[in-house]
Design a protein around this motif. Sequence first.
Motif, PDB file in Angstrom:
ATOM      1  N   UNK A  32       0.840  -1.205   0.000  1.00 35.90           N
ATOM      2  CA  UNK A  32       0.000   0.000   0.000  1.00 35.90           C
ATOM      3  C   UNK A  32       0.873   1.251   0.000  1.00 35.90           C
ATOM      4  N   UNK A  33       1.976   1.207   0.729  1.00 37.23           N
ATOM      5  CA  UNK A  33       2.881   2.353   0.759  1.00 37.23           C
ATOM      6  C   UNK A  33       3.523   2.568  -0.603  1.00 37.23           C
ATOM      7  N   UNK A  34       3.855   1.478  -1.292  1.00 41.26           N
ATOM      8  CA  UNK A  34       4.423   1.603  -2.637  1.00 41.26           C
ATOM      9  C   UNK A  34       3.420   2.247  -3.593  1.00 41.26           C
ATOM     10  N   UNK A  35       2.153   1.843  -3.494  1.00 42.41           N
ATOM     11  CA  UNK A  35       1.108   2.441  -4.333  1.00 42.41           C
ATOM     12  C   UNK A  35       0.984   3.935  -4.016  1.00 42.41           C
ATOM     13  N   UNK A  36       1.035   4.271  -2.737  1.00 38.68           N
ATOM     14  CA  UNK A  36       0.954   5.671  -2.340  1.00 38.68           C
ATOM     15  C   UNK A  36       2.100   6.494  -2.893  1.00 38.68           C
ATOM     16  N   UNK A  37       3.305   5.947  -2.823  1.00 42.98           N
ATOM     17  CA  UNK A  37       4.460   6.657  -3.372  1.00 42.98           C
ATOM     18  C   UNK A  37       4.340   6.809  -4.885  1.00 42.98           C
ATOM     19  N   UNK A  38       3.856   5.758  -5.547  1.00 39.43           N
ATOM     20  CA  UNK A  38       3.642   5.844  -6.985  1.00 39.43           C
ATOM     21  C   UNK A  38       2.637   6.957  -7.290  1.00 39.43           C
ATOM     22  N   UNK A  39       1.548   7.011  -6.506  1.00 43.49           N
ATOM     23  CA  UNK A  39       0.549   8.060  -6.700  1.00 43.49           C
ATOM     24  C   UNK A  39       1.147   9.447  -6.517  1.00 43.49           C
ATOM     25  N   UNK A  40       2.025   9.583  -5.520  1.00 42.77           N
ATOM     26  CA  UNK A  40       2.676  10.878  -5.290  1.00 42.77           C
ATOM     27  C   UNK A  40       3.560  11.255  -6.470  1.00 42.77           C
ATOM     28  N   UNK A  41       4.246  10.266  -7.034  1.00 45.16           N
ATOM     29  CA  UNK A  41       5.101  10.531  -8.203  1.00 45.16           C
ATOM     30  C   UNK A  41       4.271  10.934  -9.419  1.00 45.16           C
ATOM     31  N   UNK A  42       3.017  10.479  -9.470  1.00 41.68           N
ATOM     32  CA  UNK A  42       2.129  10.812 -10.576  1.00 41.68           C
ATOM     33  C   UNK A  42       1.366  12.110 -10.307  1.00 41.68           C
TER      34      UNK A  42
END
Length: 103
Positions: free
Chosen positions: A81-91
């Motif tokens: 979930x944290x990886x998805x969140x970081x990906x979302x932040x990068x997007x």
Amino acid sequence: MTLLLFHYLSIQRLETELNIVTKWRCFPLQPEIPTEGILLAELFGQSTRKIEILAHGLQQSASHLALPFGSLHRIFNTHLAQEVGLWGAEQNSGLVYSILCKF
């Protein structure tokens, strides 16, 4: 938990009053927890009844503060979930990241 909720509400108040932006950071509190999760009673070496009593107190505190609070029987590894969140932040989707970090 009441103290944590107080701090969360205090942060929101400071953001409003001082016009500041908070950047939430996710981090695993228990990285050794398996992906499928573990019962809180097992994690903390307590009886299921004791965990239920503690969870009830937390739910009452959250309710008193009009905050959402789910079930507390099992804890999960939140790494993905944290990886998805970081990906979302990068997007440039900070909303995804902030939601995942707050709850």
